[in-house]
Write a protein that holds these residues in place. Structure first.
Motif, PDB file in Angstrom:
ATOM      1  N   ILE A  81       0.794  -1.237   0.000  1.00 22.00           N
ATOM      2  CA  ILE A  81       0.000   0.000   0.000  1.00 22.00           C
ATOM      3  C   ILE A  81       0.820   1.279   0.000  1.00 22.00           C
ATOM      4  O   ILE A  81       0.264   2.372  -0.122  1.00 22.00           O
ATOM      5  N   VAL A  82       2.141   1.187   0.129  1.00 14.45           N
ATOM      6  CA  VAL A  82       2.971   2.402   0.117  1.00 14.45           C
ATOM      7  C   VAL A  82       2.782   3.144  -1.204  1.00 14.45           C
ATOM      8  O   VAL A  82       2.895   2.548  -2.286  1.00 14.45           O
ATOM      9  N   ALA A  83       2.503   4.441  -1.119  1.00 15.04           N
ATOM     10  CA  ALA A  83       2.289   5.243  -2.317  1.00 15.04           C
ATOM     11  C   ALA A  83       3.168   6.488  -2.376  1.00 15.04           C
ATOM     12  O   ALA A  83       3.370   7.061  -3.447  1.00 15.04           O
ATOM     13  N   ALA A  84       3.677   6.919  -1.217  1.00 17.05           N
ATOM     14  CA  ALA A  84       4.482   8.144  -1.190  1.00 17.05           C
ATOM     15  C   ALA A  84       5.412   8.133   0.015  1.00 17.05           C
ATOM     16  O   ALA A  84       5.139   7.457   1.012  1.00 17.05           O
ATOM     17  N   ALA A  85       6.505   8.868  -0.107  1.00 17.84           N
ATOM     18  CA  ALA A  85       7.471   8.992   0.984  1.00 17.84           C
ATOM     19  C   ALA A  85       7.873  10.456   1.119  1.00 17.84           C
ATOM     20  O   ALA A  85       8.028  11.171   0.123  1.00 17.84           O
ATOM     21  N   GLU A  86       8.023  10.876   2.365  1.00 11.77           N
ATOM     22  CA  GLU A  86       8.398  12.268   2.659  1.00 11.77           C
ATOM     23  C   GLU A  86       9.838  12.310   3.152  1.00 11.77           C
ATOM     24  O   GLU A  86      10.228  11.514   4.010  1.00 11.77           O
ATOM     25  N   TYR A  87      10.629  13.234   2.609  1.00 19.05           N
ATOM     26  CA  TYR A  87      12.044  13.330   2.934  1.00 19.05           C
ATOM     27  C   TYR A  87      12.426  14.760   3.294  1.00 19.05           C
ATOM     28  O   TYR A  87      11.828  15.726   2.815  1.00 19.05           O
ATOM     29  N   THR A  88      13.479  14.865   4.112  1.00 24.37           N
ATOM     30  CA  THR A  88      14.176  16.125   4.333  1.00 24.37           C
ATOM     31  C   THR A  88      15.617  15.936   3.907  1.00 24.37           C
ATOM     32  O   THR A  88      16.269  14.960   4.310  1.00 24.37           O
ATOM     33  N   VAL A  89      16.114  16.844   3.084  1.00 22.87           N
ATOM     34  CA  VAL A  89      17.471  16.737   2.535  1.00 22.87           C
ATOM     35  C   VAL A  89      18.284  17.964   2.936  1.00 22.87           C
ATOM     36  O   VAL A  89      17.787  19.099   2.859  1.00 22.87           O
ATOM     37  N   HIS A  90      19.514  17.723   3.395  1.00 20.59           N
ATOM     38  CA  HIS A  90      20.459  18.800   3.707  1.00 20.59           C
ATOM     39  C   HIS A  90      21.718  18.599   2.863  1.00 20.59           C
ATOM     40  O   HIS A  90      22.063  17.465   2.509  1.00 20.59           O
ATOM     41  N   PHE A  91      22.399  19.698   2.591  1.00 22.70           N
ATOM     42  CA  PHE A  91      23.750  19.607   2.027  1.00 22.70           C
ATOM     43  C   PHE A  91      24.754  19.495   3.177  1.00 22.70           C
ATOM     44  O   PHE A  91      24.629  20.184   4.190  1.00 22.70           O
ATOM     45  N   ARG A  92      25.717  18.639   3.010  1.00 22.50           N
ATOM     46  CA  ARG A  92      26.818  18.603   3.985  1.00 22.50           C
ATOM     47  C   ARG A  92      27.575  19.920   3.931  1.00 22.50           C
ATOM     48  O   ARG A  92      27.564  20.625   2.906  1.00 22.50           O
ATOM     49  N   ASP A  93      28.236  20.260   5.027  1.00 23.13           N
ATOM     50  CA  ASP A  93      29.019  21.496   5.078  1.00 23.13           C
ATOM     51  C   ASP A  93      30.018  21.536   3.934  1.00 23.13           C
ATOM     52  O   ASP A  93      30.783  20.591   3.715  1.00 23.13           O
ATOM     53  N   GLY A  94      29.989  22.638   3.207  1.00 21.74           N
ATOM     54  CA  GLY A  94      30.941  22.825   2.122  1.00 21.74           C
ATOM     55  C   GLY A  94      30.487  22.292   0.780  1.00 21.74           C
ATOM     56  O   GLY A  94      31.191  22.458  -0.224  1.00 21.74           O
ATOM     57  N   TYR A  95      29.295  21.655   0.722  1.00 25.78           N
ATOM     58  CA  TYR A  95      28.843  21.046  -0.535  1.00 25.78           C
ATOM     59  C   TYR A  95      27.600  21.722  -1.121  1.00 25.78           C
ATOM     60  O   TYR A  95      27.100  21.294  -2.154  1.00 25.78           O
ATOM     61  N   ALA A  96      27.102  22.762  -0.484  1.00 23.55           N
ATOM     62  CA  ALA A  96      25.920  23.454  -1.013  1.00 23.55           C
ATOM     63  C   ALA A  96      26.281  24.192  -2.298  1.00 23.55           C
ATOM     64  O   ALA A  96      27.415  24.675  -2.455  1.00 23.55           O
ATOM     65  N   PRO A  97      25.355  24.286  -3.239  1.00 22.07           N
ATOM     66  CA  PRO A  97      25.613  25.080  -4.454  1.00 22.07           C
ATOM     67  C   PRO A  97      25.822  26.548  -4.114  1.00 22.07           C
ATOM     68  O   PRO A  97      25.709  26.957  -2.959  1.00 22.07           O
ATOM     69  N   ALA A  98      26.079  27.327  -5.131  1.00 16.35           N
ATOM     70  CA  ALA A  98      26.316  28.763  -4.938  1.00 16.35           C
ATOM     71  C   ALA A  98      25.085  29.432  -4.335  1.00 16.35           C
ATOM     72  O   ALA A  98      23.960  28.923  -4.416  1.00 16.35           O
ATOM     73  N   ASP A  99      25.305  30.584  -3.693  1.00 16.96           N
ATOM     74  CA  ASP A  99      24.204  31.340  -3.075  1.00 16.96           C
ATOM     75  C   ASP A  99      23.069  31.544  -4.076  1.00 16.96           C
ATOM     76  O   ASP A  99      23.300  31.783  -5.276  1.00 16.96           O
ATOM     77  N   GLY A 100      21.868  31.446  -3.559  1.00 17.95           N
ATOM     78  CA  GLY A 100      20.702  31.618  -4.416  1.00 17.95           C
ATOM     79  C   GLY A 100      20.111  30.313  -4.912  1.00 17.95           C
ATOM     80  O   GLY A 100      19.140  30.325  -5.684  1.00 17.95           O
ATOM     81  N   TRP A 101      20.644  29.185  -4.442  1.00 20.61           N
ATOM     82  CA  TRP A 101      20.137  27.896  -4.931  1.00 20.61           C
ATOM     83  C   TRP A 101      18.691  27.654  -4.512  1.00 20.61           C
ATOM     84  O   TRP A 101      17.947  26.943  -5.199  1.00 20.61           O
ATOM     85  N   GLN A 102      18.268  28.266  -3.400  1.00 14.51           N
ATOM     86  CA  GLN A 102      16.878  28.080  -2.950  1.00 14.51           C
ATOM     87  C   GLN A 102      15.896  28.642  -3.983  1.00 14.51           C
ATOM     88  O   GLN A 102      14.861  28.018  -4.268  1.00 14.51           O
ATOM     89  N   GLU A 103      16.227  29.826  -4.546  1.00 12.08           N
ATOM     90  CA  GLU A 103      15.371  30.408  -5.571  1.00 12.08           C
ATOM     91  C   GLU A 103      15.384  29.548  -6.836  1.00 12.08           C
ATOM     92  O   GLU A 103      14.345  29.361  -7.485  1.00 12.08           O
ATOM     93  N   LYS A 104      16.538  28.991  -7.154  1.00 11.25           N
ATOM     94  CA  LYS A 104      16.645  28.108  -8.316  1.00 11.25           C
ATOM     95  C   LYS A 104      15.822  26.831  -8.123  1.00 11.25           C
ATOM     96  O   LYS A 104      15.230  26.310  -9.065  1.00 11.25           O
ATOM     97  N   LEU A 105      15.791  26.339  -6.882  1.00  8.22           N
ATOM     98  CA  LEU A 105      15.001  25.137  -6.618  1.00  8.22           C
ATOM     99  C   LEU A 105      13.507  25.433  -6.813  1.00  8.22           C
ATOM    100  O   LEU A 105      12.761  24.582  -7.328  1.00  8.22           O
TER     101      LEU A 105
END
Length: 237
Positions: free
Chosen positions: A109-133
């Motif tokens: 019966i599984v139909a969906a899964a909810e996740y939270t994702v973080h970038f490890r320190d030093g691996y986040a894209p350039a500033d402004g990635w939230q707007e790009k997402l």
């Protein structure tokens, strides 16, 4: 009596694979003296079915498996007994009775899964990635090469992304999961990296699964409910 157990897998336990988790709970159930039912035949085994195997390296507070009980036990007592024999990083969160039959099987019966994702320190894209997402989430098509057992197939994963948003440095995802359609967070993030025209190393992400859902909607209308909420607390007089 059919029972659904919800558990958390955190800390170093995230590096333990699915088969070892199954063996772990077989031993834990024995130690907790939960009277589980066994299959019949020459090689009896515990009647136990996991909802959706979790990838190695992923933490979770929303894992499930179903068992059959021979002797009823209250939810509160079962949780207490099981947690008394848990290793660090494993916690039983609930123990609830669910309807009998294959149609209520957690895996089916599984139909969906909810996740939270973080970038490890030093691996986040350039500033402004939230707007790009946010821009990425509005695309009508997101095509990726999805691996099958025999080859790679170009697939539009956008219909399998039910929710995609950010809260500061956290990325929230609600994705299709199960036998009909199944999408993993790393594939979504790989597609996002392509959209940014950059690359994400395999170790760049910390992924946590929050919950698993069944779809009880009708007439094509999605209505998600957690696997836990499909069960009821067991109270014995």
């Amino acid at each position: 009596m059919k029972v659904r157990i919800k558990f958390a897998k955190e800390g170093v336990m995230k590096f333990i694979g699915h088969l070892d988790i199954m063996r772990y709970f077989q031993k834990a159930i024995r130690r907790a003296e939960i009277d589980i039912a066994f299959s019949e035949g020459f090689s009896p085994h515990m009647i136990m079915s996991f909802a959706s195997p979790l990838g190695v390296g992923t933490t979770s507070t929303g894992e499930y498996f179903d068992i059959e009980l021979r002797t009823p036990v209250s939810s509160a007592e079962a949780v207490k007994r099981l947690n008394a024999v848990m290793a660090d990083g494993m916690r039983v969160l609930s123990f609830r009775q669910v309807a009998d039959g294959k149609s209520s099987n957690a895996m089916a019966i599984v139909a969906a899964a909810e996740y939270t994702v973080h970038f490890r320190d030093g691996y986040a894209p350039a500033d402004g990635w939230q707007e790009k997402l946010a821009e990425f989430a509005k695309l009508s098509e997101i095509k990726v090469l999805k691996k099958t057992k025999k080859n790679e197939v170009e697939t539009n994963i956008r219909p399998m992304i039910y929710e995609l948003s950010t809260d500061k440095d956290q990325i929230h995802m609600l994705l299709a999961s199960g036998s009909a359609a199944n999408l993993k967070p790393d594939l979504v993030m790989s597609a996002f990296a392509d959209y940014l025209e950059t690359e994400l190393p395999e170790i760049a992400l910390l992924v946590h699964r929050n919950e698993l859902y069944a779809d009880i909607g009708t007439d094509g209308q999605r209505r998600l409910v957690s696997l836990e909420d499909l069960g009821e607390e067991i109270t014995l007089s």
